[in-house]
Design an enzyme around this catalytic site. Structure first.
Site, PDB file in Angstrom:
ATOM      1  N   CYS A 107       0.883  -1.333  -0.023  1.00 32.88           N
ATOM      2  CA  CYS A 107      -0.018   0.040  -0.001  1.00 32.88           C
ATOM      3  C   CYS A 107       0.801   1.201  -0.099  1.00 32.88           C
ATOM      4  CB  CYS A 107      -1.042  -0.139   1.218  1.00 32.88           C
ATOM      5  SG  CYS A 107      -2.332   1.475   1.043  1.00 32.88           S
ATOM      6  N   HIS A 210      -3.966  -4.941   0.369  1.00 36.21           N
ATOM      7  CA  HIS A 210      -3.401  -5.327   1.730  1.00 36.21           C
ATOM      8  C   HIS A 210      -3.788  -6.954   1.642  1.00 36.21           C
ATOM      9  CE1 HIS A 210      -2.867  -1.557   3.692  1.00 36.21           C
ATOM     10  NE2 HIS A 210      -3.995  -0.732   2.680  1.00 36.21           N
ATOM     11  N   GLU A 212      -2.498  -8.779   3.752  1.00 39.13           N
ATOM     12  CA  GLU A 212      -2.790  -8.776   5.494  1.00 39.13           C
ATOM     13  C   GLU A 212      -4.297  -8.801   5.862  1.00 39.13           C
ATOM     14  OE1 GLU A 212      -2.320  -4.502   5.360  1.00 39.13           O
ATOM     15  OE2 GLU A 212      -1.687  -6.098   4.261  1.00 39.13           O
TER      16      GLU A 212
END
Length: 237
Positions: A107, A210, A212
């Site tokens: 990001c 993202h 994650e």
């Protein structure tokens, strides 16, 4: 042999009383670190750009890069512009590139990498049919926007993702405008927003989404980090 040591620059903005996006970025810092560790790499949080003794660099998410850093519009609606964070992140990228140390950006990390390579950013994305910015959650927090991205054939990412189109978690309002020197685009959204870049000869890659995010399938969450880990071990050998 000891595990490769990976530097992650600390987040320097306090979340208390700040924009909710700052709190989210600070919270997911640890989730990014966990995905790095899952590849058998050691994570060290650093506060200076020295990379002595390190085998790789991971640039996590965070606030906006100051538009003055890339000749952009300084009156644009940016958030959490932190001169100390920009100075740390850009200096450590420069050091990694100088040393040929593998780099992975996530990001903001992609945006920092692009600016460090002489590129520029869209200061605030216009509305399109693709939602990139995070949405308000029922608890007044933020939740990811999800959308598909197309991965470029022959890219490092597509080889590990196992598909040429994937669904990703998005949470950004800026994006690459002019691609930095030496970088190539390896993923895009349907509205043309650049979603990943790589360097074709240097051990460098970054994603705008993202991985994650908690609802990302494990294999897709691991993919950028698996590419990075392979680059780290290859460079170390």
């Amino acid at each position: 042999m000891t595990a490769p040591r990976i530097a992650m620059p600390a987040r320097l903005s306090a979340a208390d009383g700040a924009d909710a996006r700052v709190g989210l970025a600070n919270a997911i810092f640890h989730d990014v670190a966990a995905l790095v560790r899952a590849q058998g790499l050691e994570v060290v949080v650093v506060h200076d750009p020295s990379l002595d003794g390190f085998d790789g660099l991971v640039l996590p998410g965070g606030g906006d890069v100051d538009p003055a850093r890339y000749g952009g519009d300084t009156s644009a609606p940016c958030y959490d512009v932190n001169p100390a964070q920009d100075a740390l992140d850009l200096a450590i990228v420069d050091e990694a590139m100088r040393r040929g140390i593998p780099v992975l950006g996530v990001c903001r990390g992609l945006q920092v990498l692009n600016v460090a390579c002489g590129g520029s950013l869209v200061e605030h994305l216009p509305h399109t049919d693709v939602r990139h910015t995070p949405l308000k959650a029922d608890d007044d927090g933020l939740r990811w926007a999800w959308h598909p991205v197309d991965l470029a054939a022959g890219s490092r990412l597509v080889a590990h993702a196992g598909a040429s189109a994937i669904e990703v978690a998005s949470g950004h309002h800026q994006a690459v405008r002019r691609v930095g020197d030496g970088l190539v685009v390896t993923a895009t959204a349907a509205d043309g927003v650049i979603e990943a870049v790589e360097h074709p000869t240097a051990p460098v890659l970054a994603v705008q989404w993202h991985p994650e995010a908690k609802d990302t399938p494990p294999a897709l969450a691991a993919a950028p980090f698996a590419v990075f880990a392979a680059l780290v071990r290859e460079a170390r050998a």
